[in-house]
Design an enzyme around this catalytic site. Structure first.
Site, PDB file in Angstrom:
ATOM      1  N   SER A  90      60.356   8.587 -17.926  1.00 11.61           N
ATOM      2  CA  SER A  90      59.682   7.698 -18.871  1.00 11.61           C
ATOM      3  C   SER A  90      60.427   7.690 -20.198  1.00 11.61           C
ATOM      4  CB  SER A  90      58.245   8.167 -19.100  1.00 11.61           C
ATOM      5  OG  SER A  90      58.259   9.296 -19.949  1.00 11.61           O
ATOM      6  N   LYS A  91      60.017   6.763 -21.038  1.00 12.61           N
ATOM      7  CA  LYS A  91      60.663   6.602 -22.346  1.00 12.61           C
ATOM      8  C   LYS A  91      60.735   7.923 -23.103  1.00 12.61           C
ATOM      9  CE  LYS A  91      59.888   1.853 -23.690  1.00 12.61           C
ATOM     10  NZ  LYS A  91      58.951   0.957 -24.303  1.00 12.61           N
ATOM     11  N   ARG A  92      59.732   8.759 -22.894  1.00 14.06           N
ATOM     12  CA  ARG A  92      59.639  10.001 -23.652  1.00 14.06           C
ATOM     13  C   ARG A  92      60.893  10.875 -23.528  1.00 14.06           C
ATOM     14  NH1 ARG A  92      55.117  12.419 -21.356  1.00 14.06           N
ATOM     15  NH2 ARG A  92      54.597  10.274 -20.803  1.00 14.06           N
TER      16      ARG A  92
END
Ligand code: GLU
Length: 486
Positions: free
Chosen positions: A256-258
């Site tokens: 994910s973007k994280r």
């Protein structure tokens, strides 16, 4: 067999996620491996998720990665329009939805929000709440429907799923999947804003565009039985399904973007080169037959057999990608490398040093461009260093011996006019031979004085070539002073 046709169908919602890039790549490879066509379709029916500039990102990414589409919004001819909002304007989705209504396979639903909220809901596999529609509007009379439509009451069009029995669907990677029909809700085909849902549009478009192989992420796997019911209702052939496995981060969580490196653009920003990214992404879910890991796009086209794709999640290993990137940098021609490395070098060295020489020194010694900084910062400023750095056990260099070497070579280097690597090496080599030393015994203290570092790209003479005479001598003299004061 008919010509293979695959499509990449991104929604313009922002940066290109690594998973989407892989979908595009696999769709491209499956088509090109068989000499088929690769089609770009823009799925912009979810107007709320539209992000300004996202279309440019899609075009740019396909162009940069070399995944050239044969048909798409920006190409002449074909079976367009290739943008779903434009297709919607032609009325195509409504036409097919109405056909299903005629057949009894779909129906108008006028239920308002309050009523829907009062219905039973279940939690889907990915954790979202799904309202199980109770087919209330399926039972409206023709007159009621006509009256509602005439009164302009908002409506959606729903599919009429069978309530009993099972539906089986085949995916070429995941095999046969059977679901009880009671789990297939009467999903919406046309929304109240007049746009089709993804669920409906993807089937209509894949059919009308002659798509033979549907390649996409496995988050769509659980919906595929529903799509099959639509194909069946129309009497259309179901395409070959190729769902690609999940991509996770190192902690086995969905990438994910994280994690900071989930998109193609993130990776470019972090100093990876496009070819290495594409190569690495190809291996996220597909295993080549031999030991080869480095593949150009053309080689991938030849080697890619989608039957060797895996269904287990693929871990995105940034270290492995870095290694691969380093291999691409080593193999890159110097001019291309220099063009890309220059801004990183310029960021660190500012005193008129020869940037090309520095680039040549680091080319085989970095994995990604930002590694350049720590490799070369000593060219700008001699760092503070501990005198123990002069000692080298194996070469029997002590601080005292180091001082002797620096003092003896200083006059030679002062007399030297030609500060090219070769000439400097020749001079020092004659000194080494004359004294009967080992090369390293002399080069080690010099390199320490010149760089203040344990590891450097290049040896003492290469460093002197970049620093030039004046700065080299200044650093060696400074080393002598420090060793004397010890
Ligand atoms: N528009 C969908 C997405 O971006 C595409 C899914 C598909 O390839 O069918 O995820």
């Amino acid at each position: 067999m008919s010509k293979v046709r695959t499509r990449f169908a991104p929604s313009p919602t922002g940066r290109m996620h690594v998973g989407n890039l892989r979908t595009a790549l696999y769709a491209y490879l499956i088509a090109k491996h068989e000499g088929g066509d690769f089609i770009l379709r823009i799925e912009d029916t979810d107007q709320e998720r539209y992000v300004e500039g996202a279309l440019d990102i899609i075009y740019r990414t396909l162009q940069k990665t070399g995944l050239v589409h044969d048909e798409g919004p920006d190409k002449d001819g074909g079976v367009g329009p290739y943008v779903q909002s434009e297709r919607n304007a032609t009325g195509v989705y409504l036409k097919y939805a109405k056909q299903l209504i005629e057949q009894g396979d779909a129906y108008y639903c006028f239920c308002d929000k309050e009523r829907l909220e009062s219905l039973r809901s279940r939690v889907s596999e990915d954790g979202t709440q799904i309202v199980v529609y109770d087919k209330h509007c399926l039972h409206l009379s023709r007159e009621e429907i006509e009256a509602n439509l005439a009164a302009g009451k908002p409506y959606v069009i729903r599919i009429n799923m069978p309530a009993e029995g099972t539906t089986t669907f085949h995916d070429d990677i995941y095999g046969d999947i059977t679901v009880p029909n009671e789990e297939l809700d009467d999903m919406i085909l046309i929304k109240s804003d007049g746009y089709p849902t993804y669920n409906f549009a993807n089937v209509i478009d894949d059919h009308l565009m002659g798509i033979t192989h549907v390649v996409r992420g496995n988050e769509y796997l659980s919906s595929a039985p529903k799509y099959n019911r639509i194909y069946e209702a129309f009497g259309w052939d179901v395409p070959v399904y190729v769902h690609c496995p999940l991509i996770t981060d190192e902690n086995h969580k969905k990438l994910s973007k994280r994690c900071g490196h989930s998109s193609y653009e993130d990776l470019l920003d972090q100093g990876f080169v496009s070819e290495a990214i594409v190569n690495y992404v190809a291996l996220l879910g597909w295993c080549p037959e031999g030991n080869q890991e480095i593949f150009s796009l053309e080689e991938l086209v030849k080697a890619f057999d989608y039957h060797h794709m895996s269904k287990s999640p693929a871990v995105f290993d940034v270290q492995k990608l870095k290694w691969m990137n380093g291999e691409y940098l080593k193999a890159m021609d110097f001019d291309t490398f220099y063009e890309m490395a220059e801004p990183y070098i310029r960021d660190v060295v500012t005193k008129g040093q020869d940037l090309k020489k520095i680039a040549a020194l680091v080319k085989t010694r970095i994995e990604i461009f930002p590694d350049i900084r720590e490799q070369i910062d000593f060219f700008e400023e001699l760092p503070e260093y501990d005198l123990s750095l002069y000692c080298h056990k194996k070469m029997k260099v002590t601080e005292e011996k180091a001082l002797d070497v620096l003092k003896e070579t200083l006059p030679l280097l002062e007399a030297q006019e030609d500060y090219s690597n070769d000439a400097l090496y020749e001079t020092l080599k004659s000194y080494v031979d004359e004294k009967g030393f080992k090369v390293g015994y002399v080069m080690w203290p010099l390199r320490t004085a010149l760089s203040g570092r344990q590891n450097t790209p290049g040896g003492a003479t290469e460093i002197m070539e970049v620093l030039g005479k004046e700065e080299s001598l200044r650093r060696i003299r400074q080393g002598i002073v420090r060793l004397e004061e010890r």
